[in-house]
Design a protein around this motif. Sequence first.
Motif, PDB file in Angstrom:
ATOM      1  N   ARG A 126     -14.310  -8.878   2.583  1.00 28.24           N
ATOM      2  CA  ARG A 126     -13.377  -7.843   2.162  1.00 28.24           C
ATOM      3  C   ARG A 126     -12.267  -8.403   1.266  1.00 28.24           C
ATOM      4  NH1 ARG A 126     -12.269  -3.598   7.177  1.00 28.24           N
ATOM      5  NH2 ARG A 126     -14.409  -2.747   7.245  1.00 28.24           N
ATOM      6  N   THR A 127     -11.752  -7.540   0.405  1.00 29.01           N
ATOM      7  CA  THR A 127     -10.549  -7.829  -0.375  1.00 29.01           C
ATOM      8  C   THR A 127      -9.678  -6.580  -0.354  1.00 29.01           C
ATOM      9  OG1 THR A 127     -11.670  -7.156  -2.415  1.00 29.01           O
ATOM     10  CG2 THR A 127     -11.618  -9.515  -1.915  1.00 29.01           C
ATOM     11  N   CYS A 128      -8.408  -6.736  -0.740  1.00 28.36           N
ATOM     12  CA  CYS A 128      -7.461  -5.623  -0.663  1.00 28.36           C
ATOM     13  C   CYS A 128      -6.574  -5.555  -1.901  1.00 28.36           C
ATOM     14  CB  CYS A 128      -6.558  -5.774   0.570  1.00 28.36           C
ATOM     15  SG  CYS A 128      -7.417  -5.801   2.150  1.00 28.36           S
ATOM     16  N   CYS A 129      -5.991  -4.372  -2.107  1.00 29.55           N
ATOM     17  CA  CYS A 129      -5.001  -4.180  -3.159  1.00 29.55           C
ATOM     18  C   CYS A 129      -4.125  -2.995  -2.778  1.00 29.55           C
ATOM     19  CB  CYS A 129      -5.665  -3.915  -4.504  1.00 29.55           C
ATOM     20  SG  CYS A 129      -4.510  -3.836  -5.911  1.00 29.55           S
ATOM     21  N   SER A 130      -2.859  -3.054  -3.166  1.00 31.66           N
ATOM     22  CA  SER A 130      -1.931  -1.961  -2.896  1.00 31.66           C
ATOM     23  C   SER A 130      -2.334  -0.710  -3.678  1.00 31.66           C
ATOM     24  CB  SER A 130      -0.514  -2.383  -3.292  1.00 31.66           C
ATOM     25  OG  SER A 130      -0.493  -2.789  -4.659  1.00 31.66           O
ATOM     26  N   LEU A 131      -1.715   0.431  -3.354  1.00 29.41           N
ATOM     27  CA  LEU A 131      -1.956   1.677  -4.064  1.00 29.41           C
ATOM     28  C   LEU A 131      -1.140   1.681  -5.358  1.00 29.41           C
ATOM     29  CD1 LEU A 131      -1.667   4.210  -1.092  1.00 29.41           C
ATOM     30  CD2 LEU A 131      -3.627   2.801  -1.778  1.00 29.41           C
ATOM     31  N   ASN A 132      -1.674   2.311  -6.401  1.00 29.88           N
ATOM     32  CA  ASN A 132      -1.015   2.295  -7.706  1.00 29.88           C
ATOM     33  C   ASN A 132       0.087   3.339  -7.780  1.00 29.88           C
ATOM     34  OD1 ASN A 132      -0.685   2.997 -10.717  1.00 29.88           O
ATOM     35  ND2 ASN A 132      -1.896   1.117 -10.759  1.00 29.88           N
ATOM     36  N   GLU A 133       1.277   2.915  -8.239  1.00 33.38           N
ATOM     37  CA  GLU A 133       2.459   3.790  -8.307  1.00 33.38           C
ATOM     38  C   GLU A 133       2.540   4.623  -9.575  1.00 33.38           C
ATOM     39  OE1 GLU A 133       6.059   1.132  -7.410  1.00 33.38           O
ATOM     40  OE2 GLU A 133       4.430  -0.211  -8.049  1.00 33.38           O
ATOM     41  N   GLY A 134       1.771   4.280 -10.601  1.00 30.66           N
ATOM     42  CA  GLY A 134       1.929   4.916 -11.897  1.00 30.66           C
ATOM     43  C   GLY A 134       2.590   3.965 -12.879  1.00 30.66           C
TER      44      GLY A 134
END
Length: 468
Positions: free
Chosen positions: A160-168
Motif C-alpha cells: 500500500r501507499t498513501c497520499c493526502s486529499l487534494n485541496e485545489g
Amino acid sequence: MSTGTDLLADAAADQAVPVTRVDWRPPMDGTAADLATVATDPLRRAANERALAAMLDVTATLVDVAPASEVLGLAPGEFLHAGPPITWERASGPLRGALMGGAVLEGLVTDPEDAVALFASGSAVSLEPCHHRGAVGPMAGVVTPGMWMFVIEDAATGRRTCCSLNEGLGKVLRYGAYGPEVIERLRWMGDVLGPLLRGAVRARRDAGEPVDVTGVLTQMLQMGDEAHNRNRAGTLMLLRDLGPDLVATAAAAGVPSSDVAAALRFVGGNDHFFLNLAMPACKLALDAARDVEGSTMVVAMARNGTDFGIQVSGTGDEWFTGPAQLADGLFLGDYGPDDANPDIGDSAITETAGIGGFAMATAPAIVRFVGGTVPDALATTRRMREITLGESRRWTVPVLEFAGVPSGIDVTRVCRTGILPQINTGMAGRVAGVGQVGAGLVTPPAGIFPQALARLAERTVLRRGAAA
C-alpha cells in the motif's frame, strides 16, 4: 570531437548526399570511468529488466480513505513533508508555511507564527519525508496525524501507499498558505469530505469493485490528461465511479444532503483532485522496483523546496541530492520569477513513472498552463525515450501511434547523454503564506545523476572484490 559536424553535414547535403543527423552529446563531465565500470556489471541488464517489469506489472486500486494517524501511524507532533530529509533551519518558505498551518490544524498552536518557535526547538515535533512512510505529498507535502489520506493497494501483493486529499489551487496549505480560509477548508475536508469518501470507497471495495486507479490513468492519457498538472478527465471519471456510492452511503448514514452536494461540488470543481491518486499509484509501482541489486533505474524523484533528491533501485534508500531549481513558466497575476520558490514536491513521482512531463504529448493543452508550445510537448516525450529503459504497455500516447510512455529512468543513460528528466510543476511563492504563484517546467540539478552513478560503480567494484 563534434565541432564542425553541422558544417560537414550541410556541405554533404548540398551535394545531394544522404545525411543522417543524430543528437549526439558527450557524457557528463567526470562520468566516463564510472560509466565504463557500470557498463561491465554482469547484473545490470537482467536487474534493469526485472526492475522495469516489476514497475509495469503493478495494478493500483483505491481501497480506503482514513486519517494519517490510522493508516500511517502518525503520532501527535509528527509531521511528514515532501522531498528528501530536511531540518526546519534549511526549510524553504512554502514548506515552513505548510508546517505552520499544519501545527494550527493539529491544535499545537492557535497562531501560525507561534509555530516557528515550536519547530525551531524541535522538542515536541519531528519532521520526516513522506517517502519514508510509504506516502507522497504534493508541493510542500505536509501531512499531519489528523489529515485524511487516500490508500492505494496493489491487488497482487497487498502493498500500500498513501497520499493526502487534494485541496485545489491557489491559497492552499501545500503551496505554503496558512490563512484562516486554508485551515477552515482543511477542517471541512477532515470532518465532511473524508468520511463521505471513506463510505463510498469502502462500499466499492467491499462489493469487490474498488476503483482501478491504474485503469483510470490509462483512459485519461487518451483523453488529454498527462496526470501531473492536467487531471481533468481523471477527476471526472473518479466522480463518475464514486458518485453513486457516495450518495447511497451518505443517505444510509443520515448525512445531510447539503454536505453531499458540497462534497460533489468540491471534487467536481477541482480539476487537480485526481493528482493525489495518480501520485501514490506511481509510487506503488516504483516501490515494486526498489532494491534490485545492479539496477540503474530511478525509483523516486522528490523536492523539498531546498533540495532535489533521487533514489535508485540498486542503491537502496540512499538519497542523492542537489539544489532545487527554479521552474521556467507562466505566472499568476502580477507574480514573477522573483516571487517563486525553487521546485518543491513529491509529485515528480509521476515523471519517474513515465507520465506527467514524460507524457506531455498526450496533453498538448498543458502548454497553456506550464508554458512552451505543442511541438515542444511532442519533442519532450520523444526526448525522454533516450533516457529510459523501455515503455509502458498500458499508458500510451495516441499522437505517437499509441506508443507507450517512456518508462524507467536510467542513471547511465542520463549521464551518457546529458539529457535530464523533464518535469512540469506548480510554483509556490518563496515567502511563507503566499500560496501558488505560477506553473512551469523544470529539470533536476545535473550533478545528482553522477553522484548516483558513482555509488553504483562503487557497489559494482565491491561485488567483484567479494566474488574474487
